[in-house]
Write an enzyme that holds these catalytic residues in place. Structure first.
Site, PDB file in Angstrom:
ATOM      1  N   LYS A 178       6.355  -6.521 -12.092  1.00 43.24           N
ATOM      2  CA  LYS A 178       6.075  -6.429 -10.656  1.00 43.24           C
ATOM      3  C   LYS A 178       5.614  -4.996 -10.388  1.00 43.24           C
ATOM      4  CE  LYS A 178       7.252  -5.396  -6.268  1.00 43.24           C
ATOM      5  NZ  LYS A 178       6.098  -4.527  -6.058  1.00 43.24           N
ATOM      6  N   GLU A 253      15.039   4.217 -14.465  1.00 42.39           N
ATOM      7  CA  GLU A 253      14.328   5.511 -14.512  1.00 42.39           C
ATOM      8  C   GLU A 253      14.101   5.920 -13.069  1.00 42.39           C
ATOM      9  OE1 GLU A 253      13.642   7.255 -17.086  1.00 42.39           O
ATOM     10  OE2 GLU A 253      13.833   5.854 -18.738  1.00 42.39           O
ATOM     11  N   CYS A 287       8.050  12.209 -11.143  1.00 42.50           N
ATOM     12  CA  CYS A 287       9.511  12.297 -11.150  1.00 42.50           C
ATOM     13  C   CYS A 287       9.993  13.550 -11.866  1.00 42.50           C
ATOM     14  CB  CYS A 287      10.083  11.060 -11.821  1.00 42.50           C
ATOM     15  SG  CYS A 287       9.340  10.770 -13.419  1.00 42.50           S
ATOM     16  N   GLU A 384      14.310  15.022  -3.155  1.00 43.36           N
ATOM     17  CA  GLU A 384      13.055  15.077  -3.931  1.00 43.36           C
ATOM     18  C   GLU A 384      11.896  15.151  -2.925  1.00 43.36           C
ATOM     19  OE1 GLU A 384      12.434  11.312  -5.894  1.00 43.36           O
ATOM     20  OE2 GLU A 384      11.440  12.258  -7.598  1.00 43.36           O
TER      21      GLU A 384
HETATM   22  P1  NAP Z   1      10.288   2.853  -4.873  1.00 45.87           P
HETATM   23  O1  NAP Z   1      10.067   2.798  -3.420  1.00 45.87           O
HETATM   24  O2  NAP Z   1      11.680   2.798  -5.378  1.00 45.87           O
HETATM   25  O3  NAP Z   1       9.400   1.680  -5.485  1.00 45.87           O
HETATM   26  C1  NAP Z   1       9.361   1.433  -6.864  1.00 45.87           C
HETATM   27  C2  NAP Z   1       9.173  -0.049  -7.109  1.00 45.87           C
HETATM   28  O4  NAP Z   1      10.295  -0.738  -6.583  1.00 45.87           O
HETATM   29  C3  NAP Z   1       7.940  -0.634  -6.420  1.00 45.87           C
HETATM   30  O5  NAP Z   1       7.370  -1.620  -7.254  1.00 45.87           O
HETATM   31  C4  NAP Z   1       8.538  -1.262  -5.165  1.00 45.87           C
HETATM   32  O6  NAP Z   1       7.786  -2.347  -4.667  1.00 45.87           O
HETATM   33  C5  NAP Z   1       9.856  -1.774  -5.719  1.00 45.87           C
HETATM   34  N1  NAP Z   1      10.874  -2.045  -4.708  1.00 45.87           N
HETATM   35  C6  NAP Z   1      10.918  -1.679  -3.414  1.00 45.87           C
HETATM   36  N2  NAP Z   1      12.000  -2.205  -2.816  1.00 45.87           N
HETATM   37  C7  NAP Z   1      12.669  -2.909  -3.747  1.00 45.87           C
HETATM   38  C8  NAP Z   1      13.863  -3.692  -3.745  1.00 45.87           C
HETATM   39  N3  NAP Z   1      14.609  -3.821  -2.660  1.00 45.87           N
HETATM   40  N4  NAP Z   1      14.248  -4.261  -4.904  1.00 45.87           N
HETATM   41  C9  NAP Z   1      13.529  -4.120  -6.014  1.00 45.87           C
HETATM   42  N5  NAP Z   1      12.369  -3.428  -6.077  1.00 45.87           N
HETATM   43  C10 NAP Z   1      11.956  -2.816  -4.960  1.00 45.87           C
HETATM   44  O7  NAP Z   1       9.669   4.164  -5.512  1.00 45.87           O
HETATM   45  P2  NAP Z   1       8.192   4.736  -5.336  1.00 45.87           P
HETATM   46  O8  NAP Z   1       8.118   5.434  -4.036  1.00 45.87           O
HETATM   47  O9  NAP Z   1       7.180   3.687  -5.649  1.00 45.87           O
HETATM   48  O10 NAP Z   1       8.114   5.760  -6.546  1.00 45.87           O
HETATM   49  C11 NAP Z   1       8.520   7.059  -6.455  1.00 45.87           C
HETATM   50  C12 NAP Z   1       9.905   7.245  -7.048  1.00 45.87           C
HETATM   51  O11 NAP Z   1       9.892   6.837  -8.416  1.00 45.87           O
HETATM   52  C13 NAP Z   1      10.330   8.679  -7.055  1.00 45.87           C
HETATM   53  O12 NAP Z   1      11.681   8.763  -6.673  1.00 45.87           O
HETATM   54  C14 NAP Z   1      10.173   9.093  -8.505  1.00 45.87           C
HETATM   55  O13 NAP Z   1      10.968  10.168  -8.900  1.00 45.87           O
HETATM   56  C15 NAP Z   1      10.517   7.834  -9.213  1.00 45.87           C
HETATM   57  N6  NAP Z   1       9.967   7.816 -10.575  1.00 45.87           N
HETATM   58  C16 NAP Z   1      10.841   7.934 -11.626  1.00 45.87           C
HETATM   59  C17 NAP Z   1      10.338   7.952 -12.922  1.00 45.87           C
HETATM   60  C18 NAP Z   1      11.256   8.071 -14.099  1.00 45.87           C
HETATM   61  O14 NAP Z   1      10.825   7.751 -15.200  1.00 45.87           O
HETATM   62  N7  NAP Z   1      12.484   8.516 -13.933  1.00 45.87           N
HETATM   63  C19 NAP Z   1       8.967   7.842 -13.141  1.00 45.87           C
HETATM   64  C20 NAP Z   1       8.120   7.731 -12.044  1.00 45.87           C
HETATM   65  C21 NAP Z   1       8.641   7.719 -10.756  1.00 45.87           C
HETATM   66  P3  NAP Z   1       6.764  -2.169  -3.439  1.00 45.87           P
HETATM   67  O15 NAP Z   1       5.737  -1.212  -3.893  1.00 45.87           O
HETATM   68  O16 NAP Z   1       6.239  -3.540  -3.244  1.00 45.87           O
HETATM   69  O17 NAP Z   1       7.579  -1.661  -2.288  1.00 45.87           O
END
Ligand code: NAP
Length: 482
Positions: A178, A253, A287, A384
């Site tokens: 997804k 992650e 991240c 962050e």
């Molecule tokens: P996010 O809002 O958590 O979204 C990530 C994924 O989760 C998207 O596919 C999103 O779908 C989905 N999602 C949203 N609500 C959900 C729910 N209730 N249940 C399950 N999945 C759900 O994060 P983001 O804003 O896209 O990404 C940025 C974050 O990712 C930052 O905090 C960054 O640090 C972190 N990150 C971590 C790593 C690592 O390896 N540690 C790498 C890259 C990024 P939708 O897009 O459809 O809402």
């Protein structure tokens, strides 16, 4: 000029492209100008259930293949990704905004993960353990966990998928992916290439749409055995709780708040180069991006002056334009968050050295910003920022730097600059982080384990350890051997 990779406006389920039909769609926009570049199905439970069924049907034949056979198909996929890196990079920039050179680099990095795990597929070894009993043998083997669900973010639309897909396929698992709703086309392009590479239908399935519904089906469906999530700590925390209620294995992650410590004895040129790459890559939306620059008093002013000069040379604009080093932020809410962090810091006594406002180019471009005099009361210290704000904290002693660096719930990446070898060991060992760069600002590679401590999550991606998250260990006792 190279072509853009074709846009697929459908889910991929059991080798078939399944459009929205009469159902609703999600518009996908270019963050540079807000223009719609296409739509994807706003799918939910039913499509996810179908995708899990397809992955389950493909699982038996896929895991029955020899590791060498799976490896061949994965190598073909890696080759196709590399052959298409320019067109995939253009597609990635169109939906994500990052400069084309970074986008093409990301695709090459994604291919490197697939290639790495294609090799690792042949090294999923077991053990024979000396038996405490006569006439019996103890065998340990590793088996695929089964169907895996992957949920990925928008900041690396290709490589975040590739490193999960590589490890899962190497282990003999099949997948339902997804992708983030803002960047689904890069994921769907990988699905297309997987079919072209000859991966059997159903091994890789991709469902776009309602995150909460898709995640709920993944958690509750007994045929799916593991969920690998990359995204925010907030969503990860909820998802881990939901998955654990159904005893699903998870890898998380999550977010970070990386410290970048510059000691008085640092090579200042190297520190500034490292600071630029660790802060401003992907406009600060990674991240592992530095959130806090901790700089020792003796080198503070010289570091700030050189850092400011380097920041001033960054060219902002459309990621597809040559020479652009900073693209737009992903959306308006990302800009609002940076604005809030800057306003909060200035309101609590920080000094603005550079930037501090939206770019005059408009859209979601924000000027690369440098502030000094940051302190632990500010939002940037604990949260962050995920944008182009560099906040400099001044410190006096090594002990103070370590305490400051660890004063966060996160534990993903940390960086330190020193020419003192003993200090390099002392400080890196004291840092409560899963990744530490000593005199390096960009350390991610498919060959090394990637993953956080504390609220940055658990599990490792990449490296020889990356397959472990996708296998079950089986103990077989062979008796009656005389
Ligand atoms: P996010 O809002 O958590 O979204 C990530 C994924 O989760 C998207 O596919 C999103 O779908 C989905 N999602 C949203 N609500 C959900 C729910 N209730 N249940 C399950 N999945 C759900 O994060 P983001 O804003 O896209 O990404 C940025 C974050 O990712 C930052 O905090 C960054 O640090 C972190 N990150 C971590 C790593 C690592 O390896 N540690 C790498 C890259 C990024 P939708 O897009 O459809 O809402």
């Amino acid at each position: 000029m190279s072509q853009t990779y074709p846009i697929f406006e459908s889910c991929l389920i059991g080798g078939e492209w399944v459009g929205a039909g009469a159902g609703s769609v999600i518009p996908v926009r270019n963050p540079w100008d807000g223009r719609q570049i296409g739509t994807v199905p706003d799918a939910g439970r039913a499509e996810t259930r179908a995708a899990i069924a397809a992955a389950d049907a493909a699982l038996g034949p896929w895991k029955a293949m020899t590791a060498a056979e799976r490896s061949q198909l994965m190598l073909r996929l890696a080759d196709l990704m590399l052959a298409e890196k320019e067109s995939l990079g253009r597609l990635l920039t169109l939906e994500q905004g990052k400069p084309l050179s970074e986008a093409v680099g990301e695709v090459a990095f994604g291919a490197a993960y697939v290639r790495w795990f294609a090799e690792e597929a042949k090294r999923v070894y077991g053990d024979i353990i000396p038996s405490p009993w006569r006439g019996r043998r103890i065998l340990v083997t590793r088996e695929p966990v089964g169907v895996v669900g992957a949920i990925t973010p928008w900041n690396f639309p290709n490589s975040m998928i590739a490193r999960k897909l590589g490890a899962a396929l190497a282990a003999g698992c099949t997948m339902v992916i997804k992708p983030a709703s803002q960047t689904p086309f890069s994921a769907l392009a990988v699905g297309d290439l997987a079919l072209k590479a000859g991966l059997p239908a159903g091994v890789v399935n991709i469902v776009t749409g309602k995150a909460a519904e898709i995640a709920a089906e993944m958690c509750e469906n007994p045929r799916l055995r593991k969920i690998s999530f990359t995204g925010s700590t907030e969503v990860g925390r909820r998802l881990a709780a939901q998955a654990s209620a159904h005893l699903k294995r998870t890898s998380m992650e999550l977010g970070g708040n990386a410290p970048f410590v510059v000691f008085d004895d640092a090579d200042i040129e190297a520190a500034v180069n490292g600071a630029m790459v660790s802060k401003f890559r992907n406009s600060g939306q990674t991240c592992v991006c530095t959130n806090r620059f901790l700089v020792q008093s003796g080198i503070h002013d010289a570091f700030v002056a050189r850092f400011s000069k380097a920041i001033g040379e960054l060219k902002l604009g459309n990621g597809l334009e040559p020479g652009v080093a900073q693209g737009p932020l992903i959306d308006e809410s990302a800009v609002l968050k940076v604005e809030a962090h800057v306003a909060d810091a200035l309101g609590k006594g920080a000094i603005l050295v550079r930037g501090g406002r939206r770019s005059s180019l408009g859209g979601s471009l924000y000027e690369p910003t440098l502030v000094t005099g940051a302190n632990s009361q500010m939002l940037v210290a604990g949260d962050e920022t995920f944008g182009p704000l560099a906040a400099v904290f001044r410190f006096e002693t090594e002990a103070e730097a370590i305490a400051l660096a660890n004063a966060t719930e996160y534990g993903l990446a940390a960086y330190l600059y020193t020419r003192d070898l003993a200090r390099a060991f002392r400080v890196s060992e004291a840092l409560e982080y899963g990744l530490v760069g000593v005199n390096e600002g960009l350390i991610t590679t498919e060959a090394a384990p990637f993953g956080g401590y504390k609220d940055s999550g658990f599990g490792k991606e990449g490296s020889k350890y990356g397959v472990e998250d996708y296998v079950n260990m089986k103990y077989t006792c062979l008796g009656g051997l005389g």
